[in-house]
Design an enzyme around this catalytic site. Structure first.
Site, PDB file in Angstrom:
ATOM      1  CB  ALA A 239      -1.012   0.034   1.159  1.00 47.64           C
ATOM      2  CB  ALA A 240       4.455   2.003  -0.329  1.00 42.09           C
ATOM      3  N   GLY A 241       2.379   2.515  -2.592  1.00 44.75           N
ATOM      4  CA  GLY A 241       1.952   3.216  -3.809  1.00 44.75           C
ATOM      5  C   GLY A 241       0.559   3.797  -3.663  1.00 44.75           C
ATOM      6  CG  ASP A 242      -2.640   1.209  -3.025  1.00 45.46           C
ATOM      7  OD1 ASP A 242      -2.575   1.343  -4.259  1.00 45.46           O
ATOM      8  OD2 ASP A 242      -2.740   0.102  -2.449  1.00 45.46           O
TER       9      ASP A 242
HETATM   10  O1  RIB Z   1      -1.567  -2.146  -3.342  1.00 51.33           O
HETATM   11  C1  RIB Z   1      -1.728  -3.052  -2.273  1.00 51.33           C
HETATM   12  C2  RIB Z   1      -3.033  -3.781  -2.407  1.00 51.33           C
HETATM   13  O2  RIB Z   1      -2.986  -4.578  -3.575  1.00 51.33           O
HETATM   14  C3  RIB Z   1      -3.337  -4.735  -1.292  1.00 51.33           C
HETATM   15  O3  RIB Z   1      -4.007  -4.124  -0.231  1.00 51.33           O
HETATM   16  C4  RIB Z   1      -4.110  -5.840  -1.989  1.00 51.33           C
HETATM   17  O4  RIB Z   1      -5.431  -5.927  -1.581  1.00 51.33           O
HETATM   18  C5  RIB Z   1      -4.007  -5.546  -3.475  1.00 51.33           C
HETATM   19  O5  RIB Z   1      -5.135  -4.955  -3.981  1.00 51.33           O
END
Ligand code: RIB
Length: 313
Positions: A239-242
Site C-alpha cells: 500500500a505504499a503506492g496507494d
Molecule cells: O496495493 C496493495 C493492495 O494490492 C493490497 O491491499 C491488496 O489488496 C491488493 O489490492
C-alpha cells in the site's frame, strides 16, 4: 467550499503471512504469523485521501454479502470515507493473498470476486467532485466509462495503472494524470528502452513515475519535477503506492501545487512502509506534517542529485 475526491475501485480483505522470503515458483516456504488487514488498491487510496485531510473523500466499491466485507467497510468509515457500495450477494468480497518477507518485499495474488461487479451504471452523480481517482482492479470497461463520464462533467481524472496492463488509447485520452511505477510504465508504454522514451510515448498531461526507494518524478507537459524518497527502514511496503496516490490527489484537490503534493505523498508513503498492513499503515495529516517539519529527515541535495543522475532526463 470543500473539495471532493471520488475514488472508484477495488476493496479486498488482505490475508498476510510473514516469512523469511517470498517463495519462488514451485517452492513452499514455512511462514510465521498470519493476519488479515483491510486492503484493495481503491480502498487503500480512499483511506489515504481521507487521512490526508482537506478534501471530502467518497468511494464507489463493490462488496459481497459475506463476513469479509465488514472489516473493509469499518476501516473506510472510520477513516471518514463516504461509501457508495454495490452489494453483490453472488460473489465473494475481493481477497488478496500476500506473502511478506523479512526484507519488506511482498508477492500479492488478488481474487477480485465482487470487485468485478462494478459496472458503468454504478457511477454516482459527479456534482461537486473535483477529482476522480481510478485503478485497474475493476473491469476495464467500467474504468473507461467512469473516466469518460468524469471528463464530460469537467472532473479531473487520475489513473493509477496498477496492476499493470496495456491501456487503450481511448482511456489514456481521458486522463489528466497517470501514476505508474517502473514495471507499470514498461507495460503501458510498450517496453520503452529508457525512462525518457517511456514518458514521451504517453500522451497524458501529467505522468508520475514512482521509483521505490529512489523517489519519484513527474512529467508535466515538458517540465520534469523530481522528488527523492525519504530514508526509512521498511517493514512492509504493501500500500505504499496507494498511500502515495491518495495523498497526492487529496493535496491537489485542496489546491496544493504539484511539487508540494509530491513531497507530502512521498512522506506519507515512507511512513506507510514502516508499519504492517495496508490501510492500517496509512498515516494521517498530522503524522505527515510532523515528518515534513523535521528538517533533518527531509531528503537533501545529495538525494536529489542521485535521483537526477539515475533518471538521466
Ligand atoms: O496495493 C496493495 C493492495 O494490492 C493490497 O491491499 C491488496 O489488496 C491488493 O489490492
Amino acid at each position: 467550499m470543500t473539495s471532493t475526491v471520488l475514488v472508484a475501485g477495488s476493496a479486498n480483505l488482505d490475508f498476510v503471512v510473514r516469512a523469511a522470503h517470498v517463495p519462488a515458483p514451485g517452492e513452499t516456504v514455512l511462514g510465521r504469523e498470519f493476519q488479515t488487514f483491510p486492503g484493495g488498491k481503491g480502498a487503500n487510496q480512499a483511506v489515504a485521501c481521507a487521512r490526508a485531510g482537506g478534501a471530502e473523500t467518497r468511494m464507489l466499491l463493490a462488496l459481497g454479502a459475506d463476513d469479509f466485507a465488514k472489516p473493509i467497510e469499518t476501516s473506510l468509515i472510520d477513516a471518514g470515507v463516504q461509501l457508495h457500495t454495490v452489494r453483490d450477494a453472488q460473489l465473494p468480497t475481493g481477497t488478496a493473498f500476500i506473502c511478506l518477507s523479512d526484507d519488506a518485499e511482498n508477492a500479492i495474488t488478488v481474487a477480485p470476486g465482487a470487485n468485478m461487479a462494478l459496472q458503468p451504471e454504478h457511477l454516482p452523480a459527479l456534482g461537486g467532485v473535483q477529482w476522480l481517482l481510478l485503478q485497474l482492479e475493476s473491469p476495464l470497461d467500467s474504468v473507461l466509462a467512469y473516466a469518460r463520464a468524469a471528463r464530460t462533467a469537467g472532473v479531473k481524472v487520475a489513473l493509477n495503472a496498477a496492476p499493470a496492463q496495456e491501456l487503450p488509447a481511448e482511456l489514456l485520452a481521458q486522463l489528466d494524470m497517470l501514476i505508474v511505477n517502473e514495471g507499470e510504465l514498461a507495460v503501458v508504454a510498450g517496453n520503452p528502452p529508457d525512462l525518457a522514451t517511456g514518458l514521451e510515448r504517453l500522451d497524458v498531461p501529467c505522468v508520475i513515475v514512482t521509483l521505490g526507494a529512489r523517489g519519484c518524478l513527474a512529467r508535466v507537459d515538458q517540465r520534469i519535477l523530481l522528488q527523492p524518497a525519504f530514508r526509512i527502514s521498511p517493514l512492509d511496503t504493501t500500500a505504499a503506492g496507494d498511500t502515495f496516490c491518495g495523498t497526492l490527489i487529496a493535496c491537489l484537490a485542496r489546491g496544493g501545487a504539484l511539487d508540494r503534493a509530491l513531497l507530502a505523498a512521498s512522506a506519507a508513503s515512507a511512513l506507510a512502509c514502516t508499519r504492517l498492513g495496508a490501510q492500517s499503515s496509512i498515516p494521517d495529516h498530522a503524522e505527515v506534517n510532523a515528518l515534513l517539519a523535521d528538517a533533518t529527515r527531509l531528503p537533501g541535495a545529495d538525494a536529489h542529485a542521485a535521483l537526477a543522475a539515475w533518471c538521466a532526463l
